[in-house]
Design a protein around this motif. Structure first.
Motif, PDB file in Angstrom:
ATOM      1  N   GLY A  65       0.866  -1.180   0.000  1.00 12.94           N
ATOM      2  CA  GLY A  65       0.000   0.000   0.000  1.00 12.94           C
ATOM      3  C   GLY A  65       0.893   1.216   0.000  1.00 12.94           C
ATOM      4  O   GLY A  65       2.069   1.109  -0.331  1.00 12.94           O
ATOM      5  N   PHE A  66       0.363   2.362   0.418  1.00  8.61           N
ATOM      6  CA  PHE A  66       1.268   3.508   0.503  1.00  8.61           C
ATOM      7  C   PHE A  66       2.052   3.420   1.799  1.00  8.61           C
ATOM      8  O   PHE A  66       1.686   2.704   2.730  1.00  8.61           O
ATOM      9  CB  PHE A  66       0.499   4.829   0.369  1.00  8.61           C
ATOM     10  N   PHE A  67       3.161   4.131   1.896  1.00  8.53           N
ATOM     11  CA  PHE A  67       3.902   4.162   3.152  1.00  8.53           C
ATOM     12  C   PHE A  67       4.183   5.591   3.616  1.00  8.53           C
ATOM     13  O   PHE A  67       3.925   5.938   4.762  1.00  8.53           O
ATOM     14  CB  PHE A  67       5.222   3.390   3.058  1.00  8.53           C
ATOM     15  N   CYS A  68       4.712   6.444   2.710  1.00  8.53           N
ATOM     16  CA  CYS A  68       5.106   7.794   3.149  1.00  8.53           C
ATOM     17  C   CYS A  68       4.048   8.844   2.804  1.00  8.53           C
ATOM     18  O   CYS A  68       3.960   9.868   3.465  1.00  8.53           O
ATOM     19  CB  CYS A  68       6.447   8.181   2.539  1.00  8.53           C
ATOM     20  N   ALA A  69       3.275   8.580   1.758  1.00  4.69           N
ATOM     21  CA  ALA A  69       2.223   9.499   1.290  1.00  4.69           C
ATOM     22  C   ALA A  69       2.733  10.874   0.855  1.00  4.69           C
ATOM     23  O   ALA A  69       1.949  11.791   0.689  1.00  4.69           O
ATOM     24  CB  ALA A  69       1.092   9.648   2.325  1.00  4.69           C
ATOM     25  N   VAL A  70       4.040  11.033   0.706  1.00  4.68           N
ATOM     26  CA  VAL A  70       4.568  12.318   0.232  1.00  4.68           C
ATOM     27  C   VAL A  70       5.572  12.147  -0.916  1.00  4.68           C
ATOM     28  O   VAL A  70       6.468  12.977  -1.093  1.00  4.68           O
ATOM     29  CB  VAL A  70       5.214  13.155   1.370  1.00  4.68           C
ATOM     30  N   GLY A  71       5.423  11.064  -1.685  1.00  4.10           N
ATOM     31  CA  GLY A  71       6.239  10.950  -2.891  1.00  4.10           C
ATOM     32  C   GLY A  71       7.704  10.623  -2.673  1.00  4.10           C
ATOM     33  O   GLY A  71       8.542  10.971  -3.494  1.00  4.10           O
ATOM     34  N   LYS A  72       8.010   9.953  -1.544  1.00  3.88           N
ATOM     35  CA  LYS A  72       9.417   9.704  -1.274  1.00  3.88           C
ATOM     36  C   LYS A  72       9.814   8.218  -1.301  1.00  3.88           C
ATOM     37  O   LYS A  72      10.996   7.913  -1.320  1.00  3.88           O
ATOM     38  CB  LYS A  72       9.792  10.268   0.107  1.00  3.88           C
ATOM     39  N   CYS A  73       8.839   7.278  -1.271  1.00  2.00           N
ATOM     40  CA  CYS A  73       9.234   5.880  -1.073  1.00  2.00           C
ATOM     41  C   CYS A  73       8.875   4.944  -2.228  1.00  2.00           C
ATOM     42  O   CYS A  73       9.315   3.808  -2.258  1.00  2.00           O
ATOM     43  CB  CYS A  73       8.625   5.348   0.220  1.00  2.00           C
ATOM     44  N   ALA A  74       8.025   5.369  -3.143  1.00  2.00           N
ATOM     45  CA  ALA A  74       7.610   4.560  -4.303  1.00  2.00           C
ATOM     46  C   ALA A  74       6.865   3.285  -3.911  1.00  2.00           C
ATOM     47  O   ALA A  74       6.841   2.321  -4.666  1.00  2.00           O
ATOM     48  CB  ALA A  74       8.816   4.239  -5.188  1.00  2.00           C
ATOM     49  N   SER A  75       6.237   3.260  -2.767  1.00  2.00           N
ATOM     50  CA  SER A  75       5.480   2.083  -2.356  1.00  2.00           C
ATOM     51  C   SER A  75       4.080   2.073  -2.989  1.00  2.00           C
ATOM     52  O   SER A  75       3.402   1.071  -2.977  1.00  2.00           O
ATOM     53  CB  SER A  75       5.357   2.074  -0.825  1.00  2.00           C
ATOM     54  N   CYS A  76       3.668   3.195  -3.567  1.00  2.00           N
ATOM     55  CA  CYS A  76       2.265   3.370  -3.970  1.00  2.00           C
ATOM     56  C   CYS A  76       2.050   3.344  -5.479  1.00  2.00           C
ATOM     57  O   CYS A  76       1.082   3.908  -5.970  1.00  2.00           O
ATOM     58  CB  CYS A  76       1.755   4.701  -3.421  1.00  2.00           C
ATOM     59  N   THR A  86       2.595   4.988 -11.612  1.00  2.00           N
ATOM     60  CA  THR A  86       2.156   6.320 -11.211  1.00  2.00           C
ATOM     61  C   THR A  86       2.131   6.379  -9.686  1.00  2.00           C
ATOM     62  O   THR A  86       1.526   5.536  -9.037  1.00  2.00           O
ATOM     63  CB  THR A  86       0.742   6.603 -11.753  1.00  2.00           C
ATOM     64  N   MET A  87       2.812   7.372  -9.134  1.00  3.84           N
ATOM     65  CA  MET A  87       2.827   7.553  -7.668  1.00  3.84           C
ATOM     66  C   MET A  87       1.489   8.133  -7.253  1.00  3.84           C
ATOM     67  O   MET A  87       1.276   9.348  -7.367  1.00  3.84           O
ATOM     68  CB  MET A  87       3.914   8.546  -7.306  1.00  3.84           C
ATOM     69  N   VAL A  88       0.583   7.293  -6.786  1.00  5.94           N
ATOM     70  CA  VAL A  88      -0.775   7.807  -6.547  1.00  5.94           C
ATOM     71  C   VAL A  88      -0.868   8.701  -5.310  1.00  5.94           C
ATOM     72  O   VAL A  88      -1.851   9.409  -5.133  1.00  5.94           O
ATOM     73  CB  VAL A  88      -1.825   6.672  -6.464  1.00  5.94           C
ATOM     74  N   CYS A  89       0.162   8.714  -4.464  1.00  6.44           N
ATOM     75  CA  CYS A  89       0.097   9.616  -3.300  1.00  6.44           C
ATOM     76  C   CYS A  89       0.366  11.052  -3.700  1.00  6.44           C
ATOM     77  O   CYS A  89       0.166  11.973  -2.907  1.00  6.44           O
ATOM     78  CB  CYS A  89       1.063   9.177  -2.200  1.00  6.44           C
ATOM     79  N   MET A  90       0.863  11.285  -4.918  1.00  6.33           N
ATOM     80  CA  MET A  90       1.130  12.648  -5.384  1.00  6.33           C
ATOM     81  C   MET A  90       0.204  13.027  -6.538  1.00  6.33           C
ATOM     82  O   MET A  90       0.180  14.170  -6.951  1.00  6.33           O
ATOM     83  CB  MET A  90       2.585  12.769  -5.866  1.00  6.33           C
TER      84      MET A  90
HETATM   85  S1  FES Z   1       3.601   6.352  -0.580  1.00 10.12           S
HETATM   86 FE1  FES Z   1       5.675   6.824  -0.653  1.00 10.12          FE
HETATM   87  S2  FES Z   1       5.834   7.538  -2.687  1.00 10.12           S
HETATM   88 FE2  FES Z   1       3.735   7.295  -2.507  1.00 10.12          FE
END
Ligand code: FES
Ligand code: FAD
Lengths: 109, 363
Positions: A65-76, A86-90
C-alpha cells in the motif's frame, strides 16, 4: 448524490480542522465505480473508499500500500489511465480516472 | 534555459526562510517544491509549536507555513510548486520534472532544503498495507481529512509518535497503545501526559514483533524487550488493530547533496549521512548550501534560522557582502546557538560539534 461509500472514513467533527465539503469526483478502481473528493490525491480517495492494497511487489508478489504518502518511497505505484508506475500519493484525482492495481513493473498499454 | 542566482530545493520552513532572506537582499531566487502546497512538514502540523516566541512558538505549524508563504509571495522570487528536482547536471544545472514537463534550471548557488524521510523498522510483515509512516498518517487525516484506519498501534514515543497519536484521537480514531523499545518515553512530558489522560497506554520496554494479516494489517503482535532491546520470551501478545504507525525517526534526504560531490559524513546525532557544513551552512563546495532537517534532524525554528543563514550567505556570494547580509547571518547564528544551548538542544549541538571535528580530518 452518487453512491459514496467513503463517508464513514472521512474525518467528521474535528477540534481544530474543518474540511470544507468539496465536490464529489467519480473514478473507477479495478472497474468498480467509486467517489472521491475534489482536491485530493488518488491515494487519499482510495483510502477513503477502504482500499489499502495498491499493488503486488515485483519479485515476491507481496501486497503493498502507501507508506510515506509524500512521494518519497515509491510504495504506492499503480496503473492510472493505463499508465503504470504512477505515484498515486502525489497524483491528483480527476473525474473519470481509471485506477488499477499494478503487478510487478506493469506494462505500457 | 533559465538561470537564477540562487536555486532552492524544498519549500518547508528552511527553504521558505532561505528564499525570503535571499530575495530580500536582492538576489534572483527560484524555489522548487514537489508538493502543490508550500510549507513542507508544517502543513500537517495542527498543534501549537514549541520553540521561542520569536519563532512562532505557540502558533500552529500549519499557520506558520501560511505566514512564511505569504511573506515570500510578496517578494519577487519565483515559486515552482508541484515540481520535483530529479537530478543535477554538471554541478550547475537542476533537472526539474512537473506533471506536464521536464525542464532545466541553471544556478550560481544552490540551497538544498529537502527535509527528511521517515525510517522504516525491521519486523515481520512490515511491508503489509496498513503499516504507515507517521507523516503519511498525518497527511491523510490532517490534509485530506481521511481516516487511515479505525484502531492504530503507534510505534515510537518520541514527540512525533506522541503528537500524531493525539492527532489521531482528535480525528476520531482509536489508539490502542504506543510502544517504545527504550525504558523511558522519548518525547516531552506535556505530550505524553495528554495521551495518558485520555487513557492511551504508553508501553515502554515494548516493541512490535509482527504485523498480522494476509493482504493488509489485521492485527499486531507486541512484546516486552530486555535491557539489550531483545524480545523477552513468553511476553508476546496480540493487539486488535488495523493500522500500525511507525514514528521511529527520520533520515536526512541527502540524495541531491551526494550528487553534487560535496563531502558527506555520517553523524548519528544528526540522523545519518549529512553533507559536511560550516556555520554559514556552506558545504565543502562553496556554492552549495543546505538548511533544515537535511543538515541534521532538528526542529522548525532551527530550520528557519539555518535557512536564513544559508539564504543570506548565498546572496552575499552573488551580489557581494554588505552590512545587511552580515547582520542577518550573525543574528541568526546567535539565535541558533542560544536554542542549541537550551534544554532540548543537546543532541543537535553535539551533532553539529562533531561536524566541526570532522573539518580537521582529511576527507
Ligand atoms: S507512498 Fe511513498 S511515494 Fe507514494
Ligand atoms: C509530527 C511532527 C511534529 C513536529 N512538531 C514540531 C514542533 O512542535 N516544533 C518544531 O519546531 N518542530 C516540529 N517538528 C519538526 C519540523 O516540522 C521539521 O523540523 C521542519 O519541518 C523541517 O523543515 P525543513 O524545511 O528542513 O523540511 P520539510 O518541512 O520536510 O520540507 C522539505 C520540503 O522539500 C520538499 N522536497 C524534498 N525533496 C525534493 C525534491 N527533490 N524536489 C522538490 N521538493 C523536494 C519536500 O516535499 C518538502 O516539502 C515536527 C515534525 C513532525 C513530523
Amino acid at each position: 448524490m452518487t453512491n459514496d461509500e467513503s463517508r464513514g472514513r472521512r474525518v467528521g467533527q474535528h477540534p481544530i480542522l474543518t474540511f470544507a465539503d468539496r465536490g464529489p469526483v467519480s473514478f473507477t478502481f479495478e472497474g468498480r465505480p467509486m467517489t472521491g473528493r475534489q482536491g485530493e490525491t488518488i491515494a487519499a480517495a482510495l483510502a477513503a473508499n477502504g482500499v489499502r492494497l495498491f499493488r503486488h511487489a515485483e519479485k515476491t508478489g507481496r501486497p503493498r500500500g502507501f507508506f510515506c504518502a509524500v512521494g518519497k518511497c515509491a510504495s504506492c505505484l499503480m496503473v492510472v489511465d493505463g499508465r503504470p508506475n504512477t505515484m498515486v500519493c502525489m497524483e491528483p484525482l480527476r473525474e473519470g480516472t481509471r485506477v488499477e492495481r499494478q503487478r510487478g513493473r506493469g506494462r505500457l498499454q | 534555459m533559465k538561470t537564477v542566482d540562487i536555486a532552492i530545493v524544498g519549500g518547508g520552513p528552511a527553504g521558505l526562510s532561505a528564499a525570503i532572506a535571499a530575495s530580500r537582499l536582492g538576489a534572483k531566487v527560484a524555489l522548487v517544491d514537489d508538493n502543490d502546497r508550500l510549507g513542507g512538514q508544517l502543513v500537517k502540523q495542527t498543534h501549537k509549536f514549541f520553540g521561542s516566541k520569536a519563532h512562532y512558538c505557540g502558533t500552529r505549524g500549519m499557520d506558520i507555513a501560511a505566514i512564511l508563504e505569504q511573506e515570500l509571495r510578496g517578494l519577487p522570487a519565483e515559486i515552482l510548486s508541484g515540481t520535483s528536482v530529479v537530478g543535477l547536471y554538471g554541478g550547475r544545472v537542476l533537472a526539474l520534472a512537473s506533471r506536464e514537463r521536464f525542464t532545466r534550471l541553471a544556478f550560481k548557488c544552490l540551497i538544498v532544503a529537502t527535509g527528511a524521510a521517515e525510517n522504516n523498522l525491521l519486523f515481520e510483515n512490515n511491508d503489509l498495507p496498513g503499516v504507515y509512516g507517521a507523516g503519511a498518517v498525518q497527511t491523510l487525516m490532517n490534509v485530506y481529512g481521511v481516516k487511515p484506519g479505525t484502531r492504530v498501534l503507534m510505534v515510537g514515543s518520541g514527540n512525533i509518535g506522541l503528537i500524531v497519536s493525539y492527532q489521531l484521537i482528535q480525528a476520531g480514531i482509536e489508539v490502542a497503545a504506543v510502544v517504545e523499545a527504550l525504558p523511558r518515553i522519548g518525547g516531552y512530558h506535556v505530550h505524553a501526559a495528554k495521551l495518558a489522560r485520555l487513557g492511551v497506554p504508553i508501553l515502554t520496554s515494548h516493541t512490535v514483533l509482527r504485523a498480522l494479516g494476509k493482504e493488509e494489517v489485521e492485527g499486531a503482535v507486541i512484546c516486552r524487550v530486555g535491557r539489550n532491546l531483545k524480545p523477552l520470551s513468553g511476553s508476546a501478545r496480540r493487539l486488535k488493530v488495523d493500522t500500525i504507525c511507525l514514528a521511529v525517526g527520520l533520515t536526512p534526504l541527502s540524495e541531491l547533496l551526494w550528487q553534487t560531490g560535496c563531502r558527506m559524513v555520517y553523524v548519528s546525532e544528526l540522523g545519518g549521512h549529512v553533507a559536511w557544513h560550516n556555520e554559514n551552512m556552506q558545504t565543502s563546495l562553496c556554492n552549495i548550501y543546505l538548511a533544515g532537517d537535511v543538515s541534521g534532524i532538528e526542529e522548525a525554528s532551527t530550520a528557519m534560522l539555518e535557512g536564513r543563514v544559508a539564504g543570506a550567505h548565498a546572496a552575499a556570494q552573488v551580489i557581494g557582502l554588505n552590512p545587511e547580509a552580515e547582520g542577518v547571518i550573525a543574528g541568526s547564528q546567535a539565535e541558533l546557538c542560544a536554542i542549541r544551548k537550551g534544554p532540548f538542544g543537546d543532541k543537535a549541538a553535539c551533532g553539529k560539534s562533531r561536524l566541526a571535528e570532522c573539518a580537521a580530518l582529511p576527507a
